[in-house]
Design an enzyme around this catalytic site. Structure first.
Site, PDB file in Angstrom:
ATOM      1  N   VAL A  60       0.807  -1.229   0.000  1.00  0.00           N
ATOM      2  CA  VAL A  60       0.000   0.000   0.000  1.00  0.00           C
ATOM      3  C   VAL A  60       0.841   1.281   0.000  1.00  0.00           C
ATOM      4  CG1 VAL A  60      -2.111  -0.951   1.043  1.00  0.00           C
ATOM      5  CG2 VAL A  60      -0.260  -0.138   2.527  1.00  0.00           C
ATOM      6  N   SER A 140      -3.905   5.119  15.972  1.00  0.00           N
ATOM      7  CA  SER A 140      -3.312   4.557  17.194  1.00  0.00           C
ATOM      8  C   SER A 140      -3.328   5.581  18.318  1.00  0.00           C
ATOM      9  CB  SER A 140      -1.861   4.153  16.918  1.00  0.00           C
ATOM     10  OG  SER A 140      -1.201   3.818  18.117  1.00  0.00           O
ATOM     11  N   TYR A 153       5.991   6.568  13.836  1.00  0.00           N
ATOM     12  CA  TYR A 153       4.657   5.960  13.949  1.00  0.00           C
ATOM     13  C   TYR A 153       3.644   6.995  14.455  1.00  0.00           C
ATOM     14  CZ  TYR A 153       1.316   2.213  15.238  1.00  0.00           C
ATOM     15  OH  TYR A 153       0.221   1.385  15.362  1.00  0.00           O
TER      16      TYR A 153
HETATM   17  P1  NAP Z   1      -0.199  -7.052  12.245  1.00  0.00           P
HETATM   18  O1  NAP Z   1      -0.812  -8.189  12.974  1.00  0.00           O
HETATM   19  O2  NAP Z   1       1.280  -6.872  12.256  1.00  0.00           O
HETATM   20  O3  NAP Z   1      -0.732  -7.102  10.732  1.00  0.00           O
HETATM   21  C1  NAP Z   1      -0.320  -6.097   9.838  1.00  0.00           C
HETATM   22  C2  NAP Z   1      -1.088  -6.251   8.555  1.00  0.00           C
HETATM   23  O4  NAP Z   1      -0.749  -5.166   7.676  1.00  0.00           O
HETATM   24  C3  NAP Z   1      -0.754  -7.511   7.804  1.00  0.00           C
HETATM   25  O5  NAP Z   1      -1.911  -7.937   7.125  1.00  0.00           O
HETATM   26  C4  NAP Z   1       0.305  -7.049   6.812  1.00  0.00           C
HETATM   27  O6  NAP Z   1       0.408  -7.865   5.640  1.00  0.00           O
HETATM   28  C5  NAP Z   1      -0.240  -5.694   6.463  1.00  0.00           C
HETATM   29  N1  NAP Z   1       0.741  -4.770   5.916  1.00  0.00           N
HETATM   30  C6  NAP Z   1       1.808  -4.233   6.548  1.00  0.00           C
HETATM   31  N2  NAP Z   1       2.472  -3.405   5.706  1.00  0.00           N
HETATM   32  C7  NAP Z   1       1.799  -3.435   4.538  1.00  0.00           C
HETATM   33  C8  NAP Z   1       1.983  -2.812   3.278  1.00  0.00           C
HETATM   34  N3  NAP Z   1       3.009  -1.962   3.068  1.00  0.00           N
HETATM   35  N4  NAP Z   1       1.118  -3.087   2.278  1.00  0.00           N
HETATM   36  C9  NAP Z   1       0.081  -3.934   2.485  1.00  0.00           C
HETATM   37  N5  NAP Z   1      -0.156  -4.541   3.649  1.00  0.00           N
HETATM   38  C10 NAP Z   1       0.706  -4.311   4.663  1.00  0.00           C
HETATM   39  O7  NAP Z   1      -0.764  -5.651  12.783  1.00  0.00           O
HETATM   40  P2  NAP Z   1      -2.069  -5.278  13.638  1.00  0.00           P
HETATM   41  O8  NAP Z   1      -1.673  -5.207  15.047  1.00  0.00           O
HETATM   42  O9  NAP Z   1      -3.225  -6.081  13.221  1.00  0.00           O
HETATM   43  O10 NAP Z   1      -2.238  -3.768  13.140  1.00  0.00           O
HETATM   44  C11 NAP Z   1      -3.227  -3.357  12.229  1.00  0.00           C
HETATM   45  C12 NAP Z   1      -3.325  -1.832  12.298  1.00  0.00           C
HETATM   46  O11 NAP Z   1      -3.646  -1.454  13.634  1.00  0.00           O
HETATM   47  C13 NAP Z   1      -2.032  -1.109  11.958  1.00  0.00           C
HETATM   48  O12 NAP Z   1      -2.316   0.064  11.212  1.00  0.00           O
HETATM   49  C14 NAP Z   1      -1.472  -0.734  13.309  1.00  0.00           C
HETATM   50  O13 NAP Z   1      -0.656   0.404  13.227  1.00  0.00           O
HETATM   51  C15 NAP Z   1      -2.749  -0.470  14.067  1.00  0.00           C
HETATM   52  N6  NAP Z   1      -2.604  -0.561  15.518  1.00  0.00           N
HETATM   53  C16 NAP Z   1      -2.263  -1.743  16.116  1.00  0.00           C
HETATM   54  C17 NAP Z   1      -2.137  -1.777  17.494  1.00  0.00           C
HETATM   55  C18 NAP Z   1      -1.771  -3.031  18.237  1.00  0.00           C
HETATM   56  O14 NAP Z   1      -1.568  -2.951  19.460  1.00  0.00           O
HETATM   57  N7  NAP Z   1      -1.708  -4.186  17.605  1.00  0.00           N
HETATM   58  C19 NAP Z   1      -2.338  -0.623  18.243  1.00  0.00           C
HETATM   59  C20 NAP Z   1      -2.689   0.560  17.610  1.00  0.00           C
HETATM   60  C21 NAP Z   1      -2.820   0.571  16.241  1.00  0.00           C
HETATM   61  P3  NAP Z   1       1.371  -9.193   5.615  1.00  0.00           P
HETATM   62  O15 NAP Z   1       0.647 -10.219   6.441  1.00  0.00           O
HETATM   63  O16 NAP Z   1       1.442  -9.566   4.173  1.00  0.00           O
HETATM   64  O17 NAP Z   1       2.659  -8.785   6.216  1.00  0.00           O
END
Ligand code: NAP
Length: 242
Positions: A60, A140, A153
């Site tokens: 993306v 976030s 971030y």
């Molecule tokens: P995650 O488990 O690490 O999953 C990340 C997802 O994003 C995966 O599907 C990954 O694809 C995809 N991705 C990463 N870079 C990409 C790119 N350049 N192009 C296309 N797809 C990409 O993360 P998550 O915790 O579910 O996080 C999801 C969202 O929530 C993020 O925006 C994160 O910043 C936000 N968030 C998370 C938390 C937390 O505590 N977990 C807190 C606040 C905000 P692949 O599987 O192919 O790598």
């Protein structure tokens, strides 16, 4: 043929969102970067809900890839409409600013802020034409509060919050809403390296959140029921920050 497009749908919060939106009857377009095995698991879980699930892998943060893959899908599927967009893909690359590399800065801004711009501008046009659409951006706590070790971030997510508020006002008259959810600590691969036992003492609810607890809020904001909510940022953090 109504579709929901979820970036980063292969794992974590994105997978939970794909399943919740499938339960609302949407066919799901699942974007991811490279983890095909996990994306296929999401695809199977979505199909269990009785709707279609298409995989759309691309980076993306790569404008050319977004234009080719997502633009190509829209061009080749004129009988289908993307009614819901969830900008969820994102990465962390933590470092103190004085040690941060250009690559750490660019990759984090690219996958959240640039990606919001590249993806949303392609999808919003169809929503404006149909006079209906729901856009939910996953930001976030870091983008609201700022977190040390995460200037990249925090800047990326704060940028998306500003864009959410601005775009909401641009498209409100056409029935398109734009909101953001701001999770705190959620149990996914992204937080796997964090010491939950230590950090949970900082959280009033004394635990990390689950992907489903974020996905439920996103599914509501993506539904017709959230018709008078736009430009808002909903914190989902167990009381950690408000
Ligand atoms: P995650 O488990 O690490 O999953 C990340 C997802 O994003 C995966 O599907 C990954 O694809 C995809 N991705 C990463 N870079 C990409 C790119 N350049 N192009 C296309 N797809 C990409 O993360 P998550 O915790 O579910 O996080 C999801 C969202 O929530 C993020 O925006 C994160 O910043 C936000 N968030 C998370 C938390 C937390 O505590 N977990 C807190 C606040 C905000 P692949 O599987 O192919 O790598």
């Amino acid at each position: 043929m109504k579709y929901a497009f979820v970036t980063g749908g292969s794992r974590g919060i994105g997978r939970a969102v794909c399943i919740k939106l499938a339960e609302q009857g949407y066919h799901i377009l699942i974007n991811y970067k490279s983890n095909e095995a996990e994306a296929k698991i999401t695809q199977a879980l979505v199909r269990e809900k009785g709707v279609d699930a298409e995989l759309l892998p691309f980076d993306v943060s790569d404008k050319a890839a977004v234009d080719a893959m997502l633009g190509g899908w829209i061009e080749n599927n004129k009988d289908k409409v993307i009614e819901v967009l969830v900008n969820n893909a994102g990465i962390r690359q933590d470092a103190l600013l004085m040690w941060m590399t250009d690559e750490q800065w660019k990759s984090v801004l690219g996958s959240s802020l640039d990606a919001f711009y590249y993806v949303t501008r392609l999808v919003v046009t169809g929503m404006l034409t149909k006079r209906y659409g729901r856009i939910v951006n996953v930001v976030s706590l870091s983008g609201l509060k700022g977190m040390p070790g995460q200037t990249n971030y925090s800047a990326a997510k704060a940028g998306v919050i500003g864009a959410t508020k601005a775009l909401a006002q641009e498209v409100a008259r056409r029935g398109v809403t734009v909101n953001a959810v701001a999770p705190g600590f959620i149990r996914t691969d992204m937080t796997h390296d964090l010491n939950e036992a230590e950090l949970k003492s900082l959280i009033p609810m004394q635990r990390f959140g689950e992907p489903n607890e974020v996905a439920d809020a996103i599914a509501f904001l993506a539904s017709p029921k959230a018709s008078y909510i736009t430009g808002s940022v909903l914190s989902i953090n167990g009381g950690l920050y408000s």
